[in-house]
Motif scaffolding. Sequence first.
Motif, mmCIF file in Angstrom:
data_model
loop_
_atom_site.group_PDB
_atom_site.id
_atom_site.type_symbol
_atom_site.label_atom_id
_atom_site.label_comp_id
_atom_site.label_asym_id
_atom_site.label_seq_id
_atom_site.Cartn_x
_atom_site.Cartn_y
_atom_site.Cartn_z
ATOM 1 N N MET A 18 0.832 -1.198 0.000
ATOM 2 C CA MET A 18 0.000 0.000 0.000
ATOM 3 C C MET A 18 0.873 1.258 0.000
ATOM 4 O O MET A 18 0.619 2.201 -0.749
ATOM 5 N N VAL A 19 1.915 1.255 0.811
ATOM 6 C CA VAL A 19 2.815 2.407 0.856
ATOM 7 C C VAL A 19 3.499 2.594 -0.507
ATOM 8 O O VAL A 19 3.594 3.721 -1.018
ATOM 9 N N ALA A 20 3.946 1.504 -1.108
ATOM 10 C CA ALA A 20 4.596 1.592 -2.420
ATOM 11 C C ALA A 20 3.616 2.088 -3.484
ATOM 12 O O ALA A 20 3.967 2.927 -4.322
ATOM 13 N N TRP A 21 2.382 1.590 -3.433
ATOM 14 C CA TRP A 21 1.357 2.018 -4.387
ATOM 15 C C TRP A 21 1.100 3.520 -4.238
ATOM 16 O O TRP A 21 1.077 4.258 -5.218
ATOM 17 N N PHE A 22 0.941 3.962 -2.991
ATOM 18 C CA PHE A 22 0.632 5.370 -2.774
ATOM 19 C C PHE A 22 1.800 6.285 -3.123
ATOM 20 O O PHE A 22 1.574 7.424 -3.535
ATOM 21 N N ALA A 23 3.004 5.818 -2.976
ATOM 22 C CA ALA A 23 4.139 6.642 -3.409
ATOM 23 C C ALA A 23 3.972 6.975 -4.890
ATOM 24 O O ALA A 23 4.161 8.128 -5.307
ATOM 25 N N GLY A 24 3.597 5.987 -5.672
ATOM 26 C CA GLY A 24 3.385 6.209 -7.100
ATOM 27 C C GLY A 24 2.136 7.002 -7.405
ATOM 28 O O GLY A 24 2.135 7.886 -8.267
ATOM 29 N N ILE A 25 1.065 6.719 -6.684
ATOM 30 C CA ILE A 25 -0.206 7.385 -6.962
ATOM 31 C C ILE A 25 -0.179 8.849 -6.505
ATOM 32 O O ILE A 25 -0.982 9.659 -6.940
ATOM 33 N N PHE A 26 0.763 9.187 -5.610
ATOM 34 C CA PHE A 26 0.970 10.592 -5.248
ATOM 35 C C PHE A 26 1.862 11.303 -6.268
ATOM 36 O O PHE A 26 1.658 12.471 -6.564
ATOM 37 N N TYR A 27 2.841 10.601 -6.800
ATOM 38 C CA TYR A 27 3.818 11.239 -7.690
ATOM 39 C C TYR A 27 3.324 11.355 -9.134
ATOM 40 O O TYR A 27 3.587 12.355 -9.803
ATOM 41 N N LEU A 28 2.610 10.355 -9.615
ATOM 42 C CA LEU A 28 2.169 10.359 -11.013
ATOM 43 C C LEU A 28 1.331 11.594 -11.361
ATOM 44 O O LEU A 28 1.628 12.272 -12.359
ATOM 45 N N VAL A 43 10.817 18.392 -22.607
ATOM 46 C CA VAL A 43 10.245 18.080 -21.289
ATOM 47 C C VAL A 43 9.068 17.133 -21.456
ATOM 48 O O VAL A 43 8.938 16.154 -20.718
ATOM 49 N N HIS A 44 8.223 17.398 -22.440
ATOM 50 C CA HIS A 44 7.078 16.515 -22.706
ATOM 51 C C HIS A 44 7.550 15.100 -23.017
ATOM 52 O O HIS A 44 6.976 14.129 -22.513
ATOM 53 N N ALA A 45 8.563 14.977 -23.841
ATOM 54 C CA ALA A 45 9.074 13.653 -24.204
ATOM 55 C C ALA A 45 9.573 12.900 -22.974
ATOM 56 O O ALA A 45 9.293 11.705 -22.806
ATOM 57 N N GLN A 46 10.300 13.598 -22.101
ATOM 58 C CA GLN A 46 10.818 12.961 -20.886
ATOM 59 C C GLN A 46 9.684 12.585 -19.939
ATOM 60 O O GLN A 46 9.674 11.497 -19.363
ATOM 61 N N LEU A 47 8.704 13.478 -19.787
ATOM 62 C CA LEU A 47 7.583 13.202 -18.889
ATOM 63 C C LEU A 47 6.737 12.028 -19.388
ATOM 64 O O LEU A 47 6.238 11.241 -18.583
ATOM 65 N N LYS A 48 6.584 11.897 -20.685
ATOM 66 C CA LYS A 48 5.836 10.762 -21.237
ATOM 67 C C LYS A 48 6.472 9.439 -20.821
ATOM 68 O O LYS A 48 5.772 8.491 -20.436
ATOM 69 N N ILE A 49 7.780 9.385 -20.875
ATOM 70 C CA ILE A 49 8.498 8.170 -20.460
ATOM 71 C C ILE A 49 8.311 7.936 -18.962
ATOM 72 O O ILE A 49 8.004 6.818 -18.532
ATOM 73 N N MET A 50 8.498 8.983 -18.187
ATOM 74 C CA MET A 50 8.389 8.861 -16.726
ATOM 75 C C MET A 50 6.983 8.443 -16.300
ATOM 76 O O MET A 50 6.817 7.576 -15.420
ATOM 77 N N GLU A 51 5.973 9.034 -16.908
ATOM 78 C CA GLU A 51 4.585 8.720 -16.552
ATOM 79 C C GLU A 51 4.268 7.255 -16.834
ATOM 80 O O GLU A 51 3.709 6.557 -15.978
ATOM 81 N N ARG A 52 4.621 6.818 -18.029
ATOM 82 C CA ARG A 52 4.330 5.435 -18.409
ATOM 83 C C ARG A 52 5.061 4.455 -17.500
ATOM 84 O O ARG A 52 4.468 3.516 -16.976
ATOM 85 N N ARG A 53 6.353 4.678 -17.296
ATOM 86 C CA ARG A 53 7.140 3.764 -16.464
ATOM 87 C C ARG A 53 6.636 3.727 -15.029
ATOM 88 O O ARG A 53 6.552 2.659 -14.420
ATOM 89 N N ASP A 110 -3.522 9.789 -23.039
ATOM 90 C CA ASP A 110 -3.813 11.119 -23.595
ATOM 91 C C ASP A 110 -2.553 11.975 -23.678
ATOM 92 O O ASP A 110 -2.337 12.667 -24.678
ATOM 93 N N PHE A 111 -1.732 11.941 -22.640
ATOM 94 C CA PHE A 111 -0.471 12.700 -22.694
ATOM 95 C C PHE A 111 0.440 12.159 -23.795
ATOM 96 O O PHE A 111 1.060 12.920 -24.523
ATOM 97 N N ARG A 112 0.510 10.835 -23.897
ATOM 98 C CA ARG A 112 1.358 10.218 -24.932
ATOM 99 C C ARG A 112 0.930 10.686 -26.323
ATOM 100 O O ARG A 112 1.757 10.936 -27.186
ATOM 101 N N ASN A 113 -0.394 10.814 -26.533
ATOM 102 C CA ASN A 113 -0.929 11.212 -27.833
ATOM 103 C C ASN A 113 -1.099 12.726 -27.968
ATOM 104 O O ASN A 113 -1.716 13.184 -28.937
ATOM 105 N N ASP A 114 -0.566 13.480 -27.004
ATOM 106 C CA ASP A 114 -0.701 14.944 -26.999
ATOM 107 C C ASP A 114 -2.157 15.366 -27.146
ATOM 108 O O ASP A 114 -2.500 16.272 -27.912
ATOM 109 N N ASN A 115 -3.022 14.692 -26.379
ATOM 110 C CA ASN A 115 -4.460 14.914 -26.483
ATOM 111 C C ASN A 115 -5.068 15.278 -25.120
ATOM 112 O O ASN A 115 -6.170 14.867 -24.809
#
Length: 145
Positions: A18-28, A43-53, A110-115
Amino acid sequence: MNEFLIFQWFKALHLIFMVAWFAGIFYLPRLFVYHAESTEPKVHAQLKIMERRLLYFVTPFMVLTLIFGFGMLYIYGLDWLRISSWMHIKLVLVFILVIYHIYCFSLVRDFRNDNVKRSGRWFRWFNEMPVIVLFVIIILAVLKP
């Protein structure tokens, strides 16, 4: 292993995941804010990678949180669940968090598709929702009103 020890392991693993899940759900969603407010293609290109991962990294933690949480419910039994109204509220809130998590897949797409049609301000509010839900869940789990 006796039932009490098994239950304690389930509780420990439930809390760890739960703690690990919330770390991600707070940061994403914070990444979503940065993405929505940035105008820089690099920046958009880097954030797309970070968000997906990040989303794919924390999704197994969500699943394991649910598995060990429902495992504890199974050990407690249906009679206990019937009389524990606080747990009914907690389960509804967990369901809302799962829907929130699943919706994040749509946002990453949506972010990946710039939408993306939402503002950084909207994502700031979106970012606060799991925090509030977590507060309520912790209060319910500790106080058992």
